[in-house]
Design a protein around this motif. Structure first.
Motif, PDB file in Angstrom:
ATOM      1  N   ASP A   1       0.707  -1.030  -0.050  1.00  0.00           N
ATOM      2  CA  ASP A   1       0.070  -0.077   0.152  1.00  0.00           C
ATOM      3  C   ASP A   1       0.892   1.370  -0.274  1.00  0.00           C
ATOM      4  O   ASP A   1       0.573   2.243  -0.791  1.00  0.00           O
ATOM      5  CB  ASP A   1      -0.947   0.131   1.132  1.00  0.00           C
ATOM      6  N   ASP A   2       1.841   1.259   0.977  1.00  0.00           N
ATOM      7  CA  ASP A   2       2.929   2.546   0.798  1.00  0.00           C
ATOM      8  C   ASP A   2       3.588   2.608  -0.549  1.00  0.00           C
ATOM      9  O   ASP A   2       3.762   3.785  -1.086  1.00  0.00           O
ATOM     10  CB  ASP A   2       3.833   2.301   1.782  1.00  0.00           C
ATOM     11  N   LEU A   3       4.022   1.686  -1.289  1.00  0.00           N
ATOM     12  CA  LEU A   3       4.455   1.457  -2.525  1.00  0.00           C
ATOM     13  C   LEU A   3       3.555   2.155  -3.427  1.00  0.00           C
ATOM     14  O   LEU A   3       4.011   3.258  -4.205  1.00  0.00           O
ATOM     15  CB  LEU A   3       4.937   0.172  -3.137  1.00  0.00           C
ATOM     16  N   CYS A   4       2.302   1.694  -3.593  1.00  0.00           N
ATOM     17  CA  CYS A   4       1.442   2.276  -4.226  1.00  0.00           C
ATOM     18  C   CYS A   4       0.869   3.601  -4.121  1.00  0.00           C
ATOM     19  O   CYS A   4       0.899   4.625  -5.117  1.00  0.00           O
ATOM     20  CB  CYS A   4      -0.071   1.526  -4.027  1.00  0.00           C
ATOM     21  N   HIS A   5       1.206   4.460  -3.037  1.00  0.00           N
ATOM     22  CA  HIS A   5       0.620   5.482  -2.368  1.00  0.00           C
ATOM     23  C   HIS A   5       2.081   6.475  -3.024  1.00  0.00           C
ATOM     24  O   HIS A   5       1.671   7.507  -3.507  1.00  0.00           O
ATOM     25  CB  HIS A   5       0.857   5.742  -0.883  1.00  0.00           C
ATOM     26  N   ARG A   6       3.044   5.941  -2.859  1.00  0.00           N
ATOM     27  CA  ARG A   6       4.301   6.593  -3.439  1.00  0.00           C
ATOM     28  C   ARG A   6       4.409   6.755  -4.887  1.00  0.00           C
ATOM     29  O   ARG A   6       4.628   7.908  -5.392  1.00  0.00           O
ATOM     30  CB  ARG A   6       5.673   6.022  -2.888  1.00  0.00           C
ATOM     31  N   LEU A   7       4.009   5.703  -5.686  1.00  0.00           N
ATOM     32  CA  LEU A   7       3.802   5.782  -7.113  1.00  0.00           C
ATOM     33  C   LEU A   7       2.732   6.902  -7.521  1.00  0.00           C
ATOM     34  O   LEU A   7       2.962   7.658  -8.311  1.00  0.00           O
ATOM     35  CB  LEU A   7       3.414   4.230  -7.529  1.00  0.00           C
ATOM     36  N   THR A   8       1.797   6.880  -6.828  1.00  0.00           N
ATOM     37  CA  THR A   8       0.544   7.716  -7.030  1.00  0.00           C
ATOM     38  C   THR A   8       0.998   9.359  -6.859  1.00  0.00           C
ATOM     39  O   THR A   8       0.787  10.202  -7.723  1.00  0.00           O
ATOM     40  CB  THR A   8      -0.664   7.587  -6.114  1.00  0.00           C
ATOM     41  N   LYS A   9       1.795   9.397  -5.626  1.00  0.00           N
ATOM     42  CA  LYS A   9       2.030  10.727  -5.383  1.00  0.00           C
ATOM     43  C   LYS A   9       3.254  11.327  -6.259  1.00  0.00           C
ATOM     44  O   LYS A   9       3.076  12.313  -6.542  1.00  0.00           O
ATOM     45  CB  LYS A   9       2.373  10.758  -3.798  1.00  0.00           C
ATOM     46  N   HIS A  10       4.173  10.454  -6.699  1.00  0.00           N
ATOM     47  CA  HIS A  10       5.318  11.039  -7.116  1.00  0.00           C
ATOM     48  C   HIS A  10       5.608  10.497  -8.439  1.00  0.00           C
ATOM     49  O   HIS A  10       6.127  11.326  -9.271  1.00  0.00           O
ATOM     50  CB  HIS A  10       6.615  10.632  -6.673  1.00  0.00           C
ATOM     51  N   GLU A  11       5.057   9.782  -9.247  1.00  0.00           N
ATOM     52  CA  GLU A  11       5.113   9.316 -10.464  1.00  0.00           C
ATOM     53  C   GLU A  11       4.038   9.155 -11.536  1.00  0.00           C
ATOM     54  O   GLU A  11       3.983   9.531 -12.604  1.00  0.00           O
ATOM     55  CB  GLU A  11       5.824   7.967 -10.513  1.00  0.00           C
ATOM     56  N   ASP A  12       2.908   8.908 -11.003  1.00  0.00           N
ATOM     57  CA  ASP A  12       1.650   8.683 -11.647  1.00  0.00           C
ATOM     58  C   ASP A  12       0.821  10.077 -11.584  1.00  0.00           C
ATOM     59  O   ASP A  12       1.188  11.091 -10.797  1.00  0.00           O
ATOM     60  CB  ASP A  12       0.800   7.600 -11.199  1.00  0.00           C
ATOM     61  N   TRP A  13      -0.371  10.054 -12.407  1.00  0.00           N
ATOM     62  CA  TRP A  13      -1.356  11.382 -12.117  1.00  0.00           C
ATOM     63  C   TRP A  13      -2.705  10.899 -12.114  1.00  0.00           C
ATOM     64  O   TRP A  13      -3.075   9.912 -12.687  1.00  0.00           O
ATOM     65  CB  TRP A  13      -1.087  12.311 -13.144  1.00  0.00           C
TER      66      TRP A  13
END
Length: 197
Positions: free
Chosen positions: A166-178
């Motif tokens: 869940d933390d990995l997905c959150h960081r992906l959403t916050k920093h790399e995805d839109w």
């Protein structure tokens, strides 16, 4: 028919990426390198978690439905090829479902480790992770899972538990995805990105 995607994930520190890539090249058989853009929709249907994706990989477009918890190792997966020209329109249609949605881009290098096991090294900007997967069914699931976990262990990594995933997905959403809301601006942005695929 083996329709269960058995997938175990591990985060890879970015400074380990090149070393691990070299190790995978030595010990696995390179299958391919993919460049992918996905519009991802996460919600529930029939009381079960659903992950719906409209994606293009190396120029080939498809719609993918995965049933089961997002962090689970045993989701049921089905895909259907679609025309690349329809991707933005399909993303707009799926946005009407009201699911949480985002767009992400990934570079993945896939290696065959034998017995139907694929090791994928994935890079999303400044974040990297590995997926060790095999298609299976209920009858073979436990045996296949043990073998997939052994491959991950031999590579020197531990599987992500739910909170870490869940933390990995959150960081992906916050920093790399839109975030994708299906607005005209989102559609224009998605079409612009898809031109490079």
């Amino acid at each position: 028919m083996r329709s269960i995607e058995l997938e175990i994930r591990a985060e890879v520190p970015l400074h380990h990426y090149e070393t691990l890539l070299a190790h995978l090249r030595r010990h696995g058989k390179l299958v391919n390198r993919t460049k992918r853009c996905s519009a991802m929709f996460f919600g529930h249907a029939g009381g079960k978690p659903v992950d719906l994706r409209v994606r293009v990989t190396n120029g080939d477009a498809e719609v993918v439905v995965k049933k089961g918890a997002h962090h689970a190792a045993n989701r049921v997966e089905f895909s259907q090829p679609v025309a690349k020209a329809d991707m933005a329109g399909l993303a707009r249609v799926f946005s009407l479902l009201g699911f949480e949605a985002k767009v992400g881009e990934r570079i993945t290098v896939n290696f065959d480790f034998g017995r139907g096991t694929i090791v994928s090294l994935v890079k999303a900007g400044r974040i990297a992770y590995m997926e060790v997967e095999r298609m299976t069914d209920q009858k073979h699931y436990d045996k296949d899972k043990a073998e997939v976990l052994e491959v991950l262990k031999e590579l020197g990594y531990k599987p992500l538990i739910k909170s870490d995933f869940d933390d990995l997905c959150h960081r992906l959403t916050k920093h790399e995805d839109w975030i994708f809301r299906g607005t005209p601006g989102d559609i224009t942005k998605l079409k612009r990105i898809l031109r490079s695929y």
